[in-house]
Design a protein around this motif. Sequence first.
Motif, PDB file in Angstrom:
ATOM      1  N   GLY A 240       0.814  -1.217   0.000  1.00 28.81           N
ATOM      2  CA  GLY A 240       0.000   0.000   0.000  1.00 28.81           C
ATOM      3  C   GLY A 240       0.847   1.267   0.000  1.00 28.81           C
ATOM      4  O   GLY A 240       0.450   2.288  -0.540  1.00 28.81           O
ATOM      5  N   LEU A 241       2.035   1.204   0.636  1.00 23.63           N
ATOM      6  CA  LEU A 241       2.956   2.348   0.664  1.00 23.63           C
ATOM      7  C   LEU A 241       4.345   1.833   0.331  1.00 23.63           C
ATOM      8  O   LEU A 241       4.732   0.759   0.792  1.00 23.63           O
ATOM      9  CB  LEU A 241       2.999   2.952   2.080  1.00 23.63           C
ATOM     10  N   ALA A 261       2.352   6.587  -2.018  1.00 22.11           N
ATOM     11  CA  ALA A 261       1.188   5.726  -1.820  1.00 22.11           C
ATOM     12  C   ALA A 261       0.935   5.007  -3.137  1.00 22.11           C
ATOM     13  O   ALA A 261       0.875   5.635  -4.191  1.00 22.11           O
ATOM     14  CB  ALA A 261      -0.025   6.559  -1.433  1.00 22.11           C
ATOM     15  N   SER A 263      -1.454   3.985  -4.878  1.00 18.49           N
ATOM     16  CA  SER A 263      -2.890   4.036  -5.184  1.00 18.49           C
ATOM     17  C   SER A 263      -3.210   5.390  -5.798  1.00 18.49           C
ATOM     18  O   SER A 263      -2.424   6.315  -5.693  1.00 18.49           O
ATOM     19  CB  SER A 263      -3.691   3.840  -3.896  1.00 18.49           C
ATOM     20  N   THR A 266      -4.228   9.286  -1.903  1.00 25.34           N
ATOM     21  CA  THR A 266      -3.025   9.287  -1.070  1.00 25.34           C
ATOM     22  C   THR A 266      -3.321   8.682   0.305  1.00 25.34           C
ATOM     23  O   THR A 266      -4.422   8.807   0.834  1.00 25.34           O
ATOM     24  CB  THR A 266      -2.457  10.705  -0.873  1.00 25.34           C
ATOM     25  N   HIS A 267      -2.312   7.971   0.827  1.00 26.14           N
ATOM     26  CA  HIS A 267      -2.342   7.521   2.214  1.00 26.14           C
ATOM     27  C   HIS A 267      -1.208   8.258   2.902  1.00 26.14           C
ATOM     28  O   HIS A 267      -0.104   8.302   2.375  1.00 26.14           O
ATOM     29  CB  HIS A 267      -2.034   6.022   2.317  1.00 26.14           C
ATOM     30  N   GLU A 275      -0.315   4.029  14.296  1.00 24.71           N
ATOM     31  CA  GLU A 275      -0.620   4.067  12.867  1.00 24.71           C
ATOM     32  C   GLU A 275      -0.185   2.772  12.188  1.00 24.71           C
ATOM     33  O   GLU A 275      -0.876   2.262  11.301  1.00 24.71           O
ATOM     34  CB  GLU A 275       0.076   5.272  12.209  1.00 24.71           C
ATOM     35  N   TRP A 279      -2.631   0.276  10.204  1.00 24.25           N
ATOM     36  CA  TRP A 279      -2.295   0.031   8.801  1.00 24.25           C
ATOM     37  C   TRP A 279      -2.246  -1.467   8.487  1.00 24.25           C
ATOM     38  O   TRP A 279      -2.906  -1.943   7.567  1.00 24.25           O
ATOM     39  CB  TRP A 279      -0.955   0.696   8.490  1.00 24.25           C
ATOM     40  N   PRO A 284      -6.284  -1.511   3.239  1.00 26.32           N
ATOM     41  CA  PRO A 284      -6.596  -0.312   2.456  1.00 26.32           C
ATOM     42  C   PRO A 284      -6.474  -0.543   0.953  1.00 26.32           C
ATOM     43  O   PRO A 284      -5.714  -1.391   0.499  1.00 26.32           O
ATOM     44  CB  PRO A 284      -5.555   0.705   2.932  1.00 26.32           C
TER      45      PRO A 284
END
Length: 445
Positions: A240-241, A261, A263, A266-267, A275, A279, A284
């Motif tokens: 995801g990141l 991010a 995607s 933004t994450h 966090e 996560w 996500p």
Amino acid sequence: MLSHEPTLSVGILEGYEELRGQLEGSFVLNGSRRVEGPFTCAIGNNNLHIVFASGETVTDLPDVRFSPVAQESSFLLEDVTIGVKFHWERKEQQRFRGGLRVVLRPGKGLTAINVVSLEEYLASVISSEMSASAPAELLRAHAITSRSWLVAMLERARLVHASLEAFAPITPETTEVIRWYSREDHDIYDVCADDHCQRYQGISKGISSAAAEAIASTRGVFLVHENTVCDARYYKACGGLTDNFPNSWEETDIPYLRSIADSPVTHPPIRSEGEAERWVLSSPDAYCNTKDPAILRQILLSFDQETTDFYRWHVSYTREELEALLQKKAGLDVGTLMDLVPLQRGPSGRLVRLRIVGTQRTLTVGKDLEIRRWLSPSHLYSSAFIVRVERREDGMALKFTLHGAGWGHGVGLCQIGAAVMAVRGFAAEEIVRHYFRGAELRKLY
Ligand SMILES: [Zn+2]
Ligand SMILES: [Zn+2]
């Protein structure tokens, strides 16, 4: 910067007493005579001897160089060990284009090296690493990425020679072990043919027309940043990141290898343990958040034998199992293992430093690959994990569960994310620009 296609020397096999092969088409031996057909290369009097099937014998050569006369010439090598140190080690006949060098090293036997053009090498690697049915834009994006990574690696390797043995050993006084692994540890060739560098089997399995097309249509195209070819790293799935370069390797900020991010939305980066927990325990939306078998098969060639829970995964150990792993993988006797404490994470949630707390000793380990090596019989999927400990009433740890995200170091291009982007209609240029922000595409030859 590069202005013509480079040549690569690939270590094919090592430590042989005798080498058997076959030259198909005409070759020139050591710049003088024309030769062809089956041959045996053996050691005698600290030199090399070659006997051809025709009966022709050449003796007392310090080294051997077979150079192809025509581009379509190829050679076969018998008994090539592939997957050295990996569980699928096996021997088989292999076929290569380009030249063959045989080098005799004192005490180390014969080393066979394939001298091949960069584009020819890439076609082989892309063809064997990716499914021929993968979208053309994914194959092109991967061709540009692998080409850039290889050239950046060659330029770095020719400047420095780092090696694993340079690491200080772990002694009873050691309190912190921070290691990372560079690949500049081959001395007489550029890359080996194993997973250590990149699996390469020449043209043994043929070259798929899809791979050939992806290479031809991007010939000489590189990711470039400030007039330097980009060190375009890649891995299976970011989770995801993506992460920053210094969190896996040396402390150098590389602008196009900073966290993003994966995607369209933004994450924010991970900045605290709370966090990190939220996560990895959630799923996500991200390009690599997919379980679509049609997409995964394009990237994971042995997909049907592999698990698909790489986006979010977990693994459990009893305390005794983890103690035994630390003993086996790091030679570490921590006594009774009390806790695993995250000390530092990168923006993708990947741990950079982890404290191992035992009754006998407490020690900090990093960076991500070393953490993954120590805490698994093979390698953990990633170091982006949180730790849950089940304890007895008196606080004694019974069981450790790691809940994690992603597969690989997370720096640069996310292969599964890139596959999903290609399926959704993104062009190769858009895919590489998404992962390598600020890099430009340039045709160098
Ligand atoms: Zn290697
Ligand atoms: Zn991803």
